[in-house]
Write a protein that holds these residues in place. Structure first.
Motif, PDB file in Angstrom:
ATOM      1  N   VAL A  82       0.846  -1.185   0.000  1.00  0.00           N
ATOM      2  CA  VAL A  82       0.000   0.000   0.000  1.00  0.00           C
ATOM      3  C   VAL A  82       0.883   1.235   0.000  1.00  0.00           C
ATOM      4  O   VAL A  82       1.787   1.365   0.834  1.00  0.00           O
ATOM      5  CB  VAL A  82      -0.939   0.016   1.220  1.00  0.00           C
ATOM      6  N   ALA A  83       0.634   2.152  -0.939  1.00  0.00           N
ATOM      7  CA  ALA A  83       1.446   3.362  -1.059  1.00  0.00           C
ATOM      8  C   ALA A  83       0.554   4.565  -1.280  1.00  0.00           C
ATOM      9  O   ALA A  83      -0.537   4.460  -1.838  1.00  0.00           O
ATOM     10  CB  ALA A  83       2.430   3.231  -2.217  1.00  0.00           C
ATOM     11  N   ALA A  84       1.042   5.718  -0.858  1.00  0.00           N
ATOM     12  CA  ALA A  84       0.341   6.968  -1.130  1.00  0.00           C
ATOM     13  C   ALA A  84       0.895   7.647  -2.374  1.00  0.00           C
ATOM     14  O   ALA A  84       0.288   8.580  -2.884  1.00  0.00           O
ATOM     15  CB  ALA A  84       0.462   7.908   0.067  1.00  0.00           C
ATOM     16  N   LEU A  85       2.042   7.159  -2.852  1.00  0.00           N
ATOM     17  CA  LEU A  85       2.670   7.698  -4.054  1.00  0.00           C
ATOM     18  C   LEU A  85       2.989   6.563  -5.026  1.00  0.00           C
ATOM     19  O   LEU A  85       3.595   5.561  -4.634  1.00  0.00           O
ATOM     20  CB  LEU A  85       3.979   8.416  -3.708  1.00  0.00           C
ATOM     21  N   ARG A  86       2.606   6.725  -6.272  1.00  0.00           N
ATOM     22  CA  ARG A  86       2.918   5.699  -7.272  1.00  0.00           C
ATOM     23  C   ARG A  86       4.423   5.512  -7.445  1.00  0.00           C
ATOM     24  O   ARG A  86       4.900   4.408  -7.734  1.00  0.00           O
ATOM     25  CB  ARG A  86       2.280   6.054  -8.618  1.00  0.00           C
TER      26      ARG A  86
ATOM     27  N   VAL B 281      -2.733   1.945  -4.432  1.00  0.00           N
ATOM     28  CA  VAL B 281      -2.333   3.341  -4.280  1.00  0.00           C
ATOM     29  C   VAL B 281      -3.492   4.105  -3.639  1.00  0.00           C
ATOM     30  O   VAL B 281      -4.620   4.069  -4.137  1.00  0.00           O
ATOM     31  CB  VAL B 281      -1.969   3.992  -5.624  1.00  0.00           C
ATOM     32  N   VAL B 282      -3.229   4.762  -2.538  1.00  0.00           N
ATOM     33  CA  VAL B 282      -4.251   5.543  -1.843  1.00  0.00           C
ATOM     34  C   VAL B 282      -4.263   6.935  -2.473  1.00  0.00           C
ATOM     35  O   VAL B 282      -3.551   7.847  -2.043  1.00  0.00           O
ATOM     36  CB  VAL B 282      -3.953   5.636  -0.332  1.00  0.00           C
ATOM     37  N   GLU B 283      -5.047   7.081  -3.512  1.00  0.00           N
ATOM     38  CA  GLU B 283      -4.978   8.254  -4.377  1.00  0.00           C
ATOM     39  C   GLU B 283      -5.143   9.578  -3.626  1.00  0.00           C
ATOM     40  O   GLU B 283      -4.453  10.552  -3.899  1.00  0.00           O
ATOM     41  CB  GLU B 283      -6.044   8.153  -5.480  1.00  0.00           C
ATOM     42  N   GLU B 284      -6.064   9.629  -2.685  1.00  0.00           N
ATOM     43  CA  GLU B 284      -6.343  10.912  -2.022  1.00  0.00           C
ATOM     44  C   GLU B 284      -5.408  11.209  -0.864  1.00  0.00           C
ATOM     45  O   GLU B 284      -5.383  12.332  -0.351  1.00  0.00           O
ATOM     46  CB  GLU B 284      -7.784  10.929  -1.502  1.00  0.00           C
ATOM     47  N   ALA B 285      -4.600  10.234  -0.462  1.00  0.00           N
ATOM     48  CA  ALA B 285      -3.820  10.389   0.767  1.00  0.00           C
ATOM     49  C   ALA B 285      -2.718  11.436   0.633  1.00  0.00           C
ATOM     50  O   ALA B 285      -2.526  12.260   1.534  1.00  0.00           O
ATOM     51  CB  ALA B 285      -3.226   9.046   1.182  1.00  0.00           C
TER      52      ALA B 285
END
Length: 224
Positions: A115-119, A144-148
């Motif tokens: 799980v990542a907040a940045l691609r 990817v946590v797009e809004e994070a």
């Protein structure tokens, strides 16, 4: 609790990591001196042009830290961790990436969710897990946590951690396997999760490995 004398330089791409690692040092490695180097521009450039684009800047920052007396260096940014790690030979001191111990633990499992907040963090994290797993290839799913990251950049730490926790709780798969938090800044989201899966974060094991490297380096120096 292990008392470690010596100096560890930490290369960060966000100032939020400073109190996290200071707290871990105080609890688990009293006596270890931490010198924090924060350069947010490194991550900006690495996202735009790739990690290798900041190779010279990373090398210069690490060289300055060693010249200032660091016994070892820890890079806390997963995006540029590999670039930093490759400087060890030229610098003559241990250079560690914070996520390697976490990746080694993850590689013991057959099913892994990253799980990542940045691609930009996904590729180096998945590659590191593959390196650690060797021929025993794991099945890796990425999220990817797009809004994070927008919340992180806006200074909304609570919203950032909540978004990460929701993403982990909603990640595909069942309770088997392990979840890897690709960025050190995600670690405090663990307490907000309801998942029954094992969740791995990098700061504590990463700092422990670096503290051990400092102790080993000091032992070699004192034995000369």
């Amino acid at each position: 609790m292990v008392t470690t004398a010596g100096t560890l330089a930490l290369l960060h791409t966000s100032p939020v990591h400073v109190p996290v690692f200071d707290g871990l040092r105080d609890r688990h490695h009293p006596g270890l001196v931490l010198r924090h180097l924060v350069d947010e521009e490194l991550l900006v450039r690495a996202r735009d042009a790739g990690p290798e684009a900041v190779g010279e800047a990373v090398a210069a920052a690490l060289a300055a830290a060693v010249a200032d007396g660091a016994d070892a260096v820890l890079c806390t940014c997963s995006t540029i961790g590999g670039v930093a790690e490759r400087q060890a030979g030229a610098l003559g001191v241990p250079v560690l990436r914070v996520d390697r111990p976490m990746a080694a633990e993850a590689a013991r499992h057959r099913r892994i969710v990253v799980v990542a907040a940045l691609r930009s963090t996904l590729e180096p994290t998945v590659a590191l897990i593959a390196e650690e797993s060797g021929p025993d290839t794991s099945i890796v799913t990425t999220v990817v946590v797009e809004e994070a990251w927008e919340r992180f950049e806006a200074g909304d730490r609570e919203g950032y951690l909540d978004a990460v926790a929701r993403a982990v709780d909603g990640a595909p798969g069942d309770d088997a396997g392990v979840v890897v938090l690709a960025q050190a800044s995600m670690a405090d989201a663990v307490g907000r999760m309801t998942t029954r899966r094992l969740v791995l974060a990098s700061p504590r094991p990463g700092l422990a490995a670096a503290a051990a490297a400092v102790a080993a380096a000091r032992a070699v120096t004192s034995g000369r």
